[in-house]
Design a protein around this motif. Structure first.
Motif, PDB file in Angstrom:
ATOM      1  N   CYS A   1       0.818  -1.218   0.000  1.00 57.41           N
ATOM      2  CA  CYS A   1       0.000   0.000   0.000  1.00 57.41           C
ATOM      3  C   CYS A   1       0.847   1.261   0.000  1.00 57.41           C
ATOM      4  O   CYS A   1       1.611   1.507   0.935  1.00 57.41           O
TER       5      CYS A   1
ATOM      6  N   GLY B   1       9.247   0.582  -2.867  1.00 53.21           N
ATOM      7  CA  GLY B   1       9.358  -0.497  -3.846  1.00 53.21           C
ATOM      8  C   GLY B   1       8.267  -1.520  -3.630  1.00 53.21           C
ATOM      9  O   GLY B   1       7.976  -1.888  -2.488  1.00 53.21           O
TER      10      GLY B   1
ATOM     11  N   CYS C   1      -3.597  -3.152  -3.504  1.00 52.72           N
ATOM     12  CA  CYS C   1      -4.468  -2.447  -2.574  1.00 52.72           C
ATOM     13  C   CYS C   1      -5.133  -1.240  -3.237  1.00 52.72           C
ATOM     14  O   CYS C   1      -5.477  -0.267  -2.575  1.00 52.72           O
TER      15      CYS C   1
ATOM     16  N   LYS D   1       0.395   4.759 -10.476  1.00 51.59           N
ATOM     17  CA  LYS D   1       1.779   4.990 -10.064  1.00 51.59           C
ATOM     18  C   LYS D   1       2.791   4.276 -10.951  1.00 51.59           C
ATOM     19  O   LYS D   1       3.910   4.716 -11.114  1.00 51.59           O
TER      20      LYS D   1
ATOM     21  N   THR E   1       2.024   1.306 -13.883  1.00 52.62           N
ATOM     22  CA  THR E   1       1.646   0.916 -15.231  1.00 52.62           C
ATOM     23  C   THR E   1       1.101   2.086 -16.031  1.00 52.62           C
ATOM     24  O   THR E   1       1.276   2.151 -17.251  1.00 52.62           O
TER      25      THR E   1
HETATM   26  N1  LIG Z   1       4.627   1.464  -7.165  1.00 50.59           N
HETATM   27  C1  LIG Z   1       4.655   1.162  -5.912  1.00 50.59           C
HETATM   28  N2  LIG Z   1       3.593   0.550  -5.411  1.00 50.59           N
HETATM   29  C2  LIG Z   1       3.623   0.262  -4.147  1.00 50.59           C
HETATM   30  C3  LIG Z   1       4.740   0.589  -3.354  1.00 50.59           C
HETATM   31  N3  LIG Z   1       4.476   0.188  -2.134  1.00 50.59           N
HETATM   32  C4  LIG Z   1       3.289  -0.333  -2.160  1.00 50.59           C
HETATM   33  N4  LIG Z   1       2.733  -0.280  -3.388  1.00 50.59           N
HETATM   34  C5  LIG Z   1       1.396  -0.810  -3.763  1.00 50.59           C
HETATM   35  O1  LIG Z   1       1.544  -1.853  -4.719  1.00 50.59           O
HETATM   36  C6  LIG Z   1       0.341  -2.015  -5.436  1.00 50.59           C
HETATM   37  C7  LIG Z   1       0.634  -2.011  -6.901  1.00 50.59           C
HETATM   38  O2  LIG Z   1       1.044  -0.749  -7.320  1.00 50.59           O
HETATM   39  P1  LIG Z   1       0.250   0.041  -8.441  1.00 50.59           P
HETATM   40  O3  LIG Z   1       0.633   1.476  -8.288  1.00 50.59           O
HETATM   41  O4  LIG Z   1      -1.192  -0.296  -8.421  1.00 50.59           O
HETATM   42  O5  LIG Z   1       0.944  -0.557  -9.734  1.00 50.59           O
HETATM   43  P2  LIG Z   1       0.278  -1.016 -11.086  1.00 50.59           P
HETATM   44  O6  LIG Z   1      -0.973  -1.782 -10.834  1.00 50.59           O
HETATM   45  O7  LIG Z   1       1.343  -1.677 -11.903  1.00 50.59           O
HETATM   46  O8  LIG Z   1      -0.020   0.353 -11.809  1.00 50.59           O
HETATM   47  P3  LIG Z   1      -1.160   1.435 -11.527  1.00 50.59           P
HETATM   48  O9  LIG Z   1      -2.316   0.743 -10.876  1.00 50.59           O
HETATM   49  O10 LIG Z   1      -1.468   1.982 -12.873  1.00 50.59           O
HETATM   50  O11 LIG Z   1      -0.524   2.457 -10.625  1.00 50.59           O
HETATM   51  C8  LIG Z   1      -0.573  -0.875  -4.999  1.00 50.59           C
HETATM   52  O12 LIG Z   1      -1.450  -1.385  -4.021  1.00 50.59           O
HETATM   53  C9  LIG Z   1       0.413   0.132  -4.401  1.00 50.59           C
HETATM   54  O13 LIG Z   1      -0.203   0.965  -3.444  1.00 50.59           O
HETATM   55  C10 LIG Z   1       5.868   1.233  -3.903  1.00 50.59           C
HETATM   56  O14 LIG Z   1       6.869   1.539  -3.260  1.00 50.59           O
HETATM   57  N5  LIG Z   1       5.784   1.500  -5.189  1.00 50.59           N
END
Ligand SMILES: Nc1nc2c(ncn2[C@@H]2O[C@H](COP(=O)(O)OP(=O)(O)OP(=O)(O)O)[C@@H](O)[C@H]2O)c(=O)[nH]1
Ligand SMILES: [Mg+2]
Length: 245
Positions: free
Chosen positions: A15, A64, A86, A201, A203
């Motif tokens: 998270c 990370g 999350c 954040k 993708t």
């Molecule tokens: N990117 C990133 N996500 C983190 C980190 N720590 C926890 N998270 C959590 O990891 C999960 C996946 O990240 P997301 O940002 O959803 O990554 P994603 O699904 O590839 O891309 P988006 O949903 O488009 O942002 C989320 O629940 C974030 O809140 C961190 O340091 N970096």
């Protein structure tokens, strides 16, 4: 959701600033399971919200995705550990049949293959990257997976024994590669993938995607562990499906 000392299942929820999504996510944790929200330095009050909603909060100072996931795995106590983002893109209740499959010994690692629901759930560049990664994974391990999605279930002790070292975007890939090298039976099932709640954040940004590609390339370049079992054959790792983060 419970916060009992010995839950049936621990769900690790990495998270980073997910205040808006937390109520939806935590409301869907199956009864008897414990939500482990791993807060990664959120500045939007995520940790307090998670605690108020009954989750166990784990603090991981290092940023990370992998750092957060691994801190959750280290904090887990249940026999089976699940992972779920999350950001309300995936319903944690989808993990119920995954856990049954692990408990029943039919699979050692169950992965959710993300099937986007509606516009904006999965940007085109991310899907293309995912496809390329699935082919590279196949070449490296023999696994026929379609996704390396974040929704997954496995036994805690087995996961710990993989000795995962990646602490960024390569963590989910390293888990699959090392599990395959160790001869685990890996399966994959379709899961609906919703547009995330809150700002993207990783993708959704070119920078995040580029970073993820770098991390994953590094993992794929790793030689199989000397201690691991020979690479999987078609029958050992019949992953029905391929790739994600
Ligand atoms: N990117 C990133 N996500 C983190 C980190 N720590 C926890 N998270 C959590 O990891 C999960 C996946 O990240 P997301 O940002 O959803 O990554 P994603 O699904 O590839 O891309 P988006 O949903 O488009 O942002 C989320 O629940 C974030 O809140 C961190 O340091 N970096
Ligand atoms: Mg997401």
């Amino acid at each position: 959701m419970t916060s009992s000392a010995r839950p049936d299942v621990d769900v690790v929820l990495p998270c980073l600033n997910e205040a808006e999504a937390l109520p939806w996510v935590l409301d869907r944790i199956p009864p008897g399971w414990r939500a482990l929200v791993v807060d990664n330095g959120s500045t939007d009050g995520s940790a307090d919200i998670a605690r108020e909603l009954g989750a166990t909060v784990v603090h991981e100072p290092r940023r990370g995705f992998g750092a957060a996931c691994h801190a959750g795995l280290m904090a887990a106590a249940a026999g089976i550990v699940c992972f779920c983002d999350c950001d309300a893109s995936l319903d944690p209740a989808l993990l119920i049949p995954f856990v049954r499959e692990v408990q029943g010994g039919e699979s050692e690692l169950v992965l959710g293959r993300r099937r986007p629901q509606g516009r904006g759930a999965w940007p085109t560049h991310a899907r293309a990257g995912n496809l390329a990664l699935s082919l590279l994974l196949r070449r490296r391990t023999g696994l026929h997976l379609h996704d390396l999605g974040p929704l997954r279930a496995a036994r805690r002790e087995a996961l710990l024994a993989l000795g995962l070292t990646d602490r960024r975007s390569g963590y989910p890939l390293q888990m699959v590669v090392r599990a395959a090298d160790a001869g685990w039976h890996i399966t994959e099932h379709d899961v609906p993938y919703r547009p995330r709640t809150g700002g993207s954040k990783v993708t959704g940004t070119w920078r995040g995607t580029w970073q993820a590609v770098q991390d994953m390339s590094r993992v794929l370049a790793e030689a199989p562990e000397a201690s691991a079992a020979p690479a999987v054959s078609g029958t050992q790792a019949q992953a029905r499906g391929g790739i994600g983060r």
